[in-house]
Enzyme design. Structure first.
Site, PDB file in Angstrom:
ATOM      1  N   ARG A  75      36.137  39.784  32.019  1.00 48.46           N
ATOM      2  CA  ARG A  75      36.177  39.597  30.529  1.00 48.46           C
ATOM      3  C   ARG A  75      34.780  40.187  29.958  1.00 48.46           C
ATOM      4  O   ARG A  75      33.747  40.016  30.892  1.00 48.46           O
ATOM      5  CB  ARG A  75      36.297  38.181  30.132  1.00 48.46           C
ATOM      6  CG  ARG A  75      37.913  37.696  30.101  1.00 48.46           C
ATOM      7  CD  ARG A  75      37.889  36.250  29.407  1.00 48.46           C
ATOM      8  NE  ARG A  75      37.112  35.211  30.326  1.00 48.46           N
ATOM      9  CZ  ARG A  75      36.208  34.846  30.139  1.00 48.46           C
ATOM     10  NH1 ARG A  75      35.404  35.215  28.959  1.00 48.46           N
ATOM     11  NH2 ARG A  75      35.611  33.947  30.835  1.00 48.46           N
ATOM     12  N   TYR A 203      41.548  45.298  31.892  1.00 49.45           N
ATOM     13  CA  TYR A 203      41.438  44.220  32.710  1.00 49.45           C
ATOM     14  C   TYR A 203      42.037  42.936  31.787  1.00 49.45           C
ATOM     15  O   TYR A 203      41.961  42.687  30.896  1.00 49.45           O
ATOM     16  CB  TYR A 203      39.892  43.707  32.878  1.00 49.45           C
ATOM     17  CG  TYR A 203      39.764  42.383  33.431  1.00 49.45           C
ATOM     18  CD1 TYR A 203      40.034  41.910  34.740  1.00 49.45           C
ATOM     19  CD2 TYR A 203      39.418  41.296  32.724  1.00 49.45           C
ATOM     20  CE1 TYR A 203      40.128  40.740  35.137  1.00 49.45           C
ATOM     21  CE2 TYR A 203      39.607  40.003  32.962  1.00 49.45           C
ATOM     22  CZ  TYR A 203      39.696  39.763  34.481  1.00 49.45           C
ATOM     23  OH  TYR A 203      39.507  38.506  35.018  1.00 49.45           O
ATOM     24  N   LYS A 212      43.748  34.760  26.122  1.00 44.56           N
ATOM     25  CA  LYS A 212      42.385  34.273  25.431  1.00 44.56           C
ATOM     26  C   LYS A 212      42.373  34.588  24.232  1.00 44.56           C
ATOM     27  O   LYS A 212      41.884  33.594  23.518  1.00 44.56           O
ATOM     28  CB  LYS A 212      41.052  34.882  26.500  1.00 44.56           C
ATOM     29  CG  LYS A 212      41.167  34.618  27.806  1.00 44.56           C
ATOM     30  CD  LYS A 212      41.077  33.023  28.204  1.00 44.56           C
ATOM     31  CE  LYS A 212      40.716  32.771  29.683  1.00 44.56           C
ATOM     32  NZ  LYS A 212      40.796  31.261  29.989  1.00 44.56           N
ATOM     33  N   HIS A 232      40.898  25.307  26.019  1.00 46.67           N
ATOM     34  CA  HIS A 232      40.880  26.174  27.612  1.00 46.67           C
ATOM     35  C   HIS A 232      41.176  24.891  28.446  1.00 46.67           C
ATOM     36  O   HIS A 232      40.146  24.356  29.165  1.00 46.67           O
ATOM     37  CB  HIS A 232      39.420  26.538  27.678  1.00 46.67           C
ATOM     38  CG  HIS A 232      39.468  27.404  28.669  1.00 46.67           C
ATOM     39  ND1 HIS A 232      38.137  27.821  29.268  1.00 46.67           N
ATOM     40  CD2 HIS A 232      40.090  28.106  29.622  1.00 46.67           C
ATOM     41  CE1 HIS A 232      38.041  28.563  30.289  1.00 46.67           C
ATOM     42  NE2 HIS A 232      39.576  28.627  30.486  1.00 46.67           N
ATOM     43  N   SER A 254      35.275  28.345  33.326  1.00 42.79           N
ATOM     44  CA  SER A 254      35.792  29.389  34.079  1.00 42.79           C
ATOM     45  C   SER A 254      34.791  29.247  35.441  1.00 42.79           C
ATOM     46  O   SER A 254      33.875  29.005  35.816  1.00 42.79           O
ATOM     47  CB  SER A 254      35.678  30.753  33.737  1.00 42.79           C
ATOM     48  OG  SER A 254      35.899  30.855  32.553  1.00 42.79           O
ATOM     49  N   CYS A 256      35.297  27.076  37.945  1.00 44.61           N
ATOM     50  CA  CYS A 256      35.078  25.348  38.274  1.00 44.61           C
ATOM     51  C   CYS A 256      36.250  24.814  39.030  1.00 44.61           C
ATOM     52  O   CYS A 256      36.384  23.685  39.186  1.00 44.61           O
ATOM     53  CB  CYS A 256      34.845  24.593  37.205  1.00 44.61           C
ATOM     54  SG  CYS A 256      32.994  24.809  36.770  1.00 44.61           S
ATOM     55  N   ASP A 281      45.456  26.562  32.369  1.00 46.23           N
ATOM     56  CA  ASP A 281      44.426  27.435  31.819  1.00 46.23           C
ATOM     57  C   ASP A 281      44.347  26.918  30.228  1.00 46.23           C
ATOM     58  O   ASP A 281      43.339  26.965  29.703  1.00 46.23           O
ATOM     59  CB  ASP A 281      44.734  29.032  31.857  1.00 46.23           C
ATOM     60  CG  ASP A 281      43.286  29.490  31.566  1.00 46.23           C
ATOM     61  OD1 ASP A 281      42.184  29.342  31.793  1.00 46.23           O
ATOM     62  OD2 ASP A 281      43.430  30.695  30.842  1.00 46.23           O
ATOM     63  N   ARG A 373      42.136  38.929  41.144  1.00 46.87           N
ATOM     64  CA  ARG A 373      43.588  38.121  40.754  1.00 46.87           C
ATOM     65  C   ARG A 373      44.466  38.135  41.197  1.00 46.87           C
ATOM     66  O   ARG A 373      45.091  39.204  41.722  1.00 46.87           O
ATOM     67  CB  ARG A 373      43.348  38.213  39.080  1.00 46.87           C
ATOM     68  CG  ARG A 373      42.089  37.970  38.396  1.00 46.87           C
ATOM     69  CD  ARG A 373      41.880  36.694  38.125  1.00 46.87           C
ATOM     70  NE  ARG A 373      40.581  36.483  37.394  1.00 46.87           N
ATOM     71  CZ  ARG A 373      40.357  35.428  36.559  1.00 46.87           C
ATOM     72  NH1 ARG A 373      41.398  34.577  36.195  1.00 46.87           N
ATOM     73  NH2 ARG A 373      38.978  35.389  36.080  1.00 46.87           N
TER      74      ARG A 373
HETATM   75  C1  OXD Z   1      38.789  32.326  32.319  1.00 46.83           C
HETATM   76  C2  OXD Z   1      40.322  33.015  32.910  1.00 46.83           C
HETATM   77  O1  OXD Z   1      37.897  33.254  32.690  1.00 46.83           O
HETATM   78  O2  OXD Z   1      40.929  32.047  32.820  1.00 46.83           O
HETATM   79  O3  OXD Z   1      38.688  31.346  32.002  1.00 46.83           O
HETATM   80  O4  OXD Z   1      40.512  34.137  33.377  1.00 46.83           O
HETATM   81 MN    MN Z   2      40.309  30.235  32.127  1.00 45.28          MN
END
Ligand code: OXD
Ligand code: MN
Length: 588
Positions: A75, A203, A212, A232, A254, A256, A281, A373
């Site tokens: 991102r 991406y 998002k 989130h 993100s 964690c 998420d 991913r």
């Molecule tokens: C983030 C994701 O960056 O879920 O939070 O990809």
């Molecule tokens: Mn996320």
């Protein structure tokens, strides 16, 4: 008009598709119906065009490999814009450009951009069909990778148009890869027009516009205006041996371990306990008629970070990725297998790295990109909560905030009340990892883990959270956890992973009125006898005390650091937040 513009029964969708097609000038238009036949045909096309590489189908049925452009692997917050009428509405934590100026710039880039390409019309539904919280979007994209990924991450195709009927209320998403050039990369949100335009990237987080962009940045606006929360957050259900389920939502920045926590498998000590995944998420949460907060997961798949995922950190994720999964930017072995740093077993003797270059265990570079991913359907999850399809959602008993902090922050505490809990969430900090920024251990404030995703002024967002208390007679209890605290020898204090179940048990039992706590400086905390320590190798009551300790000096520093964000938000910061800060200082 382009043939194939008006393929749906919805005149508003047809008109808009015709307008964008006339502007982008694709060679062909493909309306996605979301069927299995269509998925097969598009997958074959993606393989023929080199976008996807089939993995060994005996070992990995239905799984494919994709490499993104090396300049396009994450991102991009610096290219992400919130185009509200005024800059003040977007607030100091977002990039802003006036809607007309941004639209002119992006429509300029999109003029004729799909010549020689197919434009896919991707209707998608976020949330269970028939849910009052579910919302429809339509993404127009020139990326077949986006289409196949949206088919995993959302309820895609006919089901979405059926939910929309002849209505006009759908999110308009326009995506073109252009030439995947970082100089011409923009992810722009127009909340007042319910529109997202994303160009120059292919991406996931930049281009799967349901995720998002719509489910957080736009939805945060809808939540503010309509009295609900777009967060989130993971959502999980803890089933205790008596068969009762307690649902919990959790916000962690993100990287964690949100996906790992959402799929936690209880350790042997917890015979009879089960953890069910609702989402990993995003949560949309609305007050229900009984005064509780109800959550749905708007998504249908997991777009998870591969490195570090293994049978110990996340056995359920390893099950999820066994079939019908798209892997992006991991390493590819000569026999059609995938590999990443932190996967079970030894590294392959030889493979192609995420850039497509030969890699051996002696290579200095990583085989998989740190942000590589898997995109896997949630239906593969052996512990998928059946309630995930319930239009009413699940009642949330606890909200857990957390971050990655090697010092200062205890393993777990419970906020005194909702307003205090909002302050706790508003002050989440997380240490950046080397992989992400090169600056190890820098604390970045990430309120409610929403810093990159809140689509309006963060100060107003805190006010909205405070307001929500009025609509929730029976609010969830709020907690804070930190799995990452270290001792003087730089060792993690807490074993983490499946043992997080012990913390979760205390949280769930607190919500059920069955666990004790003492009043601490930060909130309610468990005493050693309130917490199940049995069978924990090397972790005893003394270690718990260390993990739970509050050092006044460290906390004075912490409160000063929190001020950095509060100063930026000052003009919109609710007084309650400042008052909570004063109360904490007084307690210290
Ligand atoms: C983030 C994701 O960056 O879920 O939070 O990809
Ligand atoms: Mn996320």
């Amino acid at each position: 008009m382009h043939p194939g513009c008006c393929n749906s029964d919805n005149p508003h969708v047809n008109r808009w598709v015709a307008e964008i097609a006339a502007h982008c000038q694709p060679n062909a238009i493909h309306w996605c119906d979301g069927s299995l036949d269509e998925k097969r045909a598009l997958t074959a096309e993606a393989v023929a065009g080199g976008t996807l590489i089939p993995l060994n189908q005996k070992k990995w049925p239905g799984c494919y490999y994709h490499r993104s452009n090396p300049n396009d692997v994450a991102r991009v917050e610096q290219c992400t814009f919130i185009c509200t009428p005024t800059e003040d509405e977007a607030g100091p934590t977002n990039n802003w450009l006036a809607p007309a100026a941004m639209r002119t710039k992006l429509m300029g880039l999109l003029a004729g951009a799909m010549r020689g390409r197919t434009m896919y019309v991707v209707p998608f539904l976020m949330g269970p069909p028939g849910s009052p919280l579910a919302r429809v979007g339509v993404e127009l994209t020139d990326s077949i990778y986006v289409v196949l990924s949206m088919g995993i991450m959302t309820r895609m195709g006919r089901v979405a148009l059926e939910q929309l009927g002849v209505g006009e209320d759908f999110t308009r998403g326009i995506h073109s890869m252009l030439d995947v050039n970082p100089e011409r990369r923009y992810i722009a949100h127009f909340p007042q027009e319910n529109t997202i335009i994303s160009v120059g990237s292919n991406y996931g987080g930049n281009v799967l516009l349901g995720k998002k962009c719509m489910a957080l940045r736009l939805a945060s606006h809808w939540g503010r205006d309509q009295g609900w929360l777009a967060e989130h957050m993971l959502v999980l259900g803890v089933e205790s041996p008596d068969g009762k389920k307690t649902f919990v939502a959790g916000a962690f920045p993100s990287a964690c371990g949100k996906t790992n926590f959402a799929m936690l498998r209880p350790p042997a000590r917890f015979a009879g306990w089960k953890v069910w995944t609702v989402g990993d998420d995003i949560a949309w949460m609305k007050p229900g008629p009984d005064g509780r907060l109800y959550a749905i997961n708007p998504e249908t798949g997991y777009f998870g970070v591969a490195p570090g995922t293994n049978g110990k950190s996340n056995p359920n994720a390893m099950e999820c990725i066994k079939r019908d999964t798209i892997f992006t930017n991991v390493a590819l072995t000569p026999d059609g297998d995938v590999w990443w740093e932190g996967k079970d077993g030894p590294p392959p003797a030889e493979c192609l790295d995420w850039r497509g270059q030969r890699w051996t265990p002696d290579s200095k570079a990583k085989a998989a990109h740190p942000n590589s991913r898997f995109c896997a359907p949630m239906s593969n999850n052996p512990m998928l909560a059946t309630e995930v399809h319930d239009p009413a959602g699940v009642p949330i008993s606890a909200i857990i905030f957390g971050g990655r902090r090697t010092s200062t922050i205890p393993l777990v505490y419970q906020a005194f009340n909702w307003v205090h809990g909002v302050y706790v969430g508003a002050t989440i900090g997380s240490e950046t990892t080397a992989a992400a920024t090169g600056l190890v251990g820098q604390v970045r404030r990430d309120p409610m883990a929403m810093l990159p995703f809140c689509g309006y002024n963060m100060g107003d967002y805190f006010a909205h959270w405070l307001q929500m208390r009025r609509h929730i007679a029976n609010p969830p209890r709020i907690f804070h956890v930190n799995w990452f605290r270290k001792d003087a020898d730089d060792e993690f204090l807490w074993p983490g992973y499946s043992e997080n179940m012990r913390v979760l048990e205390w949280i769930v039992e607190r919500c059920r009125g069955r666990a004790n706590a003492s009043e601490g400086l930060l909130g309610w905390v468990p005493d050693a006898h309130d917490f199940d320590l049995e069978g924990l190798d090397g972790f005893d009551a003394a270690r718990l005390q260390q993990a739970q300790s509050t050092n006044a000096e460290e906390w004075r520093r912490e409160v000063l650091q929190q001020d950095e964000l509060f100063m930026r938000l000052y003009a919109h910061l609710p007084k309650e937040i400042i008052f909570q800060r004063e109360l904490l200082i007084a307690r210290l």
